[in-house]
Design a protein around this motif. Structure first.
Motif, PDB file in Angstrom:
ATOM      1  N   GLY A   1       0.677  -0.845   0.077  1.00 49.11           N
ATOM      2  CA  GLY A   1       0.323  -0.046   0.233  1.00 49.11           C
ATOM      3  C   GLY A   1       0.587   1.262   0.063  1.00 49.11           C
ATOM      4  N   VAL A   2       1.990   1.353  -0.071  1.00 47.49           N
ATOM      5  CA  VAL A   2       2.664   2.222  -0.611  1.00 47.49           C
ATOM      6  C   VAL A   2       2.389   3.556  -1.311  1.00 47.49           C
ATOM      7  N   PRO A   3       2.015   4.265  -2.174  1.00 52.64           N
ATOM      8  CA  PRO A   3       1.132   5.231  -2.351  1.00 52.64           C
ATOM      9  C   PRO A   3       2.415   5.762  -3.547  1.00 52.64           C
ATOM     10  N   ASN A   4       1.530   5.694  -4.805  1.00 52.02           N
ATOM     11  CA  ASN A   4       2.698   6.353  -6.398  1.00 52.02           C
ATOM     12  C   ASN A   4       2.489   7.476  -6.253  1.00 52.02           C
ATOM     13  N   TYR A   5       2.751   8.819  -6.449  1.00 48.94           N
ATOM     14  CA  TYR A   5       3.195  10.432  -6.264  1.00 48.94           C
ATOM     15  C   TYR A   5       2.244  10.478  -7.323  1.00 48.94           C
ATOM     16  N   LYS A   6       1.942  10.202  -8.640  1.00 55.04           N
ATOM     17  CA  LYS A   6       1.160  10.075  -9.596  1.00 55.04           C
ATOM     18  C   LYS A   6      -0.446  10.204  -9.001  1.00 55.04           C
ATOM     19  N   ASP A   7      -0.865   8.904  -8.426  1.00 59.81           N
ATOM     20  CA  ASP A   7      -1.869   9.017  -7.576  1.00 59.81           C
ATOM     21  C   ASP A   7      -2.629  10.173  -6.768  1.00 59.81           C
ATOM     22  N   ARG A   8      -1.630  10.804  -5.531  1.00 59.48           N
ATOM     23  CA  ARG A   8      -1.699  11.496  -4.838  1.00 59.48           C
ATOM     24  C   ARG A   8      -2.128  13.233  -5.549  1.00 59.48           C
ATOM     25  N   GLU A   9      -2.861  13.624  -4.091  1.00 55.67           N
ATOM     26  CA  GLU A   9      -2.570  14.879  -4.223  1.00 55.67           C
ATOM     27  C   GLU A   9      -1.851  15.800  -3.532  1.00 55.67           C
ATOM     28  N   ILE A  10      -0.651  16.014  -3.700  1.00 53.63           N
ATOM     29  CA  ILE A  10       0.411  16.128  -2.736  1.00 53.63           C
ATOM     30  C   ILE A  10       0.775  17.875  -3.209  1.00 53.63           C
ATOM     31  N   THR A  11       1.537  18.542  -1.502  1.00 51.58           N
ATOM     32  CA  THR A  11       1.966  19.494  -1.552  1.00 51.58           C
ATOM     33  C   THR A  11       3.572  19.645  -1.737  1.00 51.58           C
ATOM     34  N   GLU A  12       3.724  20.629  -1.078  1.00 51.83           N
ATOM     35  CA  GLU A  12       5.196  20.454  -0.431  1.00 51.83           C
ATOM     36  C   GLU A  12       5.058  20.787   1.090  1.00 51.83           C
ATOM     37  N   GLY A  13       4.064  21.220   1.292  1.00 52.73           N
ATOM     38  CA  GLY A  13       3.466  21.234   2.823  1.00 52.73           C
ATOM     39  C   GLY A  13       2.579  20.231   3.037  1.00 52.73           C
ATOM     40  N   SER A  14       2.575  19.689   2.300  1.00 56.13           N
ATOM     41  CA  SER A  14       1.644  17.826   2.928  1.00 56.13           C
ATOM     42  C   SER A  14       3.103  17.203   2.878  1.00 56.13           C
ATOM     43  N   VAL A  15       3.816  16.949   1.911  1.00 55.28           N
ATOM     44  CA  VAL A  15       4.800  16.514   1.868  1.00 55.28           C
ATOM     45  C   VAL A  15       6.100  16.361   3.059  1.00 55.28           C
ATOM     46  N   PHE A  16       6.500  18.160   3.160  1.00 54.23           N
ATOM     47  CA  PHE A  16       7.264  18.345   4.461  1.00 54.23           C
ATOM     48  C   PHE A  16       6.592  17.100   5.923  1.00 54.23           C
ATOM     49  N   HIS A  17       5.323  17.464   5.712  1.00 51.79           N
ATOM     50  CA  HIS A  17       4.630  17.214   7.135  1.00 51.79           C
ATOM     51  C   HIS A  17       4.995  15.469   7.106  1.00 51.79           C
ATOM     52  N   VAL A  18       4.401  14.774   6.124  1.00 51.43           N
ATOM     53  CA  VAL A  18       4.414  13.724   6.269  1.00 51.43           C
ATOM     54  C   VAL A  18       5.867  13.485   6.687  1.00 51.43           C
ATOM     55  N   ILE A  19       6.807  13.665   6.233  1.00 47.42           N
ATOM     56  CA  ILE A  19       8.472  13.231   6.645  1.00 47.42           C
ATOM     57  C   ILE A  19       8.379  14.217   7.362  1.00 47.42           C
ATOM     58  N   THR A  20       7.869  15.302   8.059  1.00 49.57           N
ATOM     59  CA  THR A  20       8.311  15.376   9.572  1.00 49.57           C
ATOM     60  C   THR A  20       7.909  14.517  10.620  1.00 49.57           C
ATOM     61  N   TYR A  21       6.315  13.659  10.317  1.00 48.43           N
ATOM     62  CA  TYR A  21       5.780  13.153  11.236  1.00 48.43           C
ATOM     63  C   TYR A  21       5.409  11.870  11.060  1.00 48.43           C
ATOM     64  N   GLY A  22       6.006  11.454   9.722  1.00 53.25           N
ATOM     65  CA  GLY A  22       5.802  10.230   8.797  1.00 53.25           C
ATOM     66  C   GLY A  22       3.951  10.150   8.933  1.00 53.25           C
ATOM     67  N   LEU A  23       3.481   8.828   8.049  1.00 46.21           N
ATOM     68  CA  LEU A  23       1.415   9.251   8.187  1.00 46.21           C
ATOM     69  C   LEU A  23       1.666   7.278   7.489  1.00 46.21           C
ATOM     70  N   ASN A  24       0.550   6.970   8.602  1.00 48.24           N
ATOM     71  CA  ASN A  24       0.312   5.320   8.486  1.00 48.24           C
ATOM     72  C   ASN A  24       1.188   4.230   8.996  1.00 48.24           C
ATOM     73  N   SER A  25       1.855   3.776   8.203  1.00 41.59           N
ATOM     74  CA  SER A  25       3.334   3.171   7.857  1.00 41.59           C
ATOM     75  C   SER A  25       4.804   3.100   8.222  1.00 41.59           C
ATOM     76  N   MET A  26       4.437   4.690   7.434  1.00 40.39           N
ATOM     77  CA  MET A  26       5.230   5.626   7.247  1.00 40.39           C
ATOM     78  C   MET A  26       5.912   6.294   8.504  1.00 40.39           C
ATOM     79  N   GLY A  27       7.149   5.598   8.928  1.00 36.29           N
ATOM     80  CA  GLY A  27       7.902   6.664  10.380  1.00 36.29           C
ATOM     81  C   GLY A  27       7.747   8.218   9.947  1.00 36.29           C
ATOM     82  N   SER A  28       8.622   8.889  11.321  1.00 39.88           N
ATOM     83  CA  SER A  28       9.356  10.065  11.037  1.00 39.88           C
ATOM     84  C   SER A  28      10.424  10.135  10.852  1.00 39.88           C
ATOM     85  N   HIS A  29      10.500  10.824   9.947  1.00 37.31           N
ATOM     86  CA  HIS A  29      11.874  11.241   9.753  1.00 37.31           C
ATOM     87  C   HIS A  29      13.315  12.403  10.098  1.00 37.31           C
ATOM     88  N   ALA A  30      11.812  13.008  11.144  1.00 40.53           N
ATOM     89  CA  ALA A  30      12.615  14.084  11.973  1.00 40.53           C
ATOM     90  C   ALA A  30      14.387  13.848  12.203  1.00 40.53           C
TER      91      ALA A  30
END
Length: 181
Positions: free
Chosen positions: A130-159
């Motif tokens: 279930g790792v998403p394809n970036y093409k299928d997602r509606e992402i912005t630079e803010g959402s990507v940064f937020h997810v890298i900072t905190y993690g989302l679903n199975s992805m952990g934080s990389h802060a």
């Protein structure tokens, strides 16, 4: 007679000064802690500080030098806020596509794939699904940064692995990959 008193006084003082000398016992030490330092175990109880271990902890609200706090909370509302409003503080001269690619390949490509298609090595070996394809997602630079900072679903934080500037570099590279898909 005065001469005899002087001789007796000098001999007496000499005797007193040399009689206390003992090679097996050193003389009195001034400031013995300078010579034999007292070592304490980290975070152990001791009487040096009046508040105990709590006296050694940093004051509430302090941050380490060079650290910039990320104020948006790790909530769904915080994610939506970051997605809508957060913009990269790096200008075009500070962005380094090669550095972003390098960091992406180290930390992200193992799951997201080198092209951002969600077909990384761990996904191919079915360790994560279930790792998403970036093409299928509606992402912005803010959402990507937020997810890298905190993690989302199975992805952990990389802060802890990436500094704030490095997270923005990876964010820029992810958006570049999305535009290429």
């Amino acid at each position: 007679m005065k001469r005899l008193y002087k001789i007796v006084a000098v001999v007496g003082l000499s005797f007193m000064a040399t009689s206390c000398f003992d090679k097996s016992k050193p003389n009195y030490q001034f400031f013995p802690n300078m010579y034999e330092a007292v070592s304490y175990e980290t975070y152990s109880e001791h009487g040096v500080f009046k508040g105990g271990v709590e006296a050694q902890t940093p004051v509430k609200g302090t941050i380490k030098r060079g650290f910039v706090p990320y104020e948006i909370p790790n909530t769904p509302e915080g994610y939506a806020l970051a997605k809508a409003t957060l913009k990269s503080p790096l200008d075009s001269l500070s962005l380094n596509a090669e550095k972003g690619k390098e960091l992406f390949n180290i930390y992200c490509a193992i799951c997201h794939g080198e092209k951002g298609d969600g077909k990384g090595n761990l996904v191919v070996k079915e360790k994560f699904l279930g790792v998403p394809n970036y093409k299928d997602r509606e992402i912005t630079e803010g959402s990507v940064f937020h997810v890298i900072t905190y993690g989302l679903n199975s992805m952990g934080s990389h802060a802890n692995q990436l500094s704030q500037e490095e997270r923005w570099q990876v964010t820029d590279y992810v958006l570049k990959l999305k535009s290429e898909l």
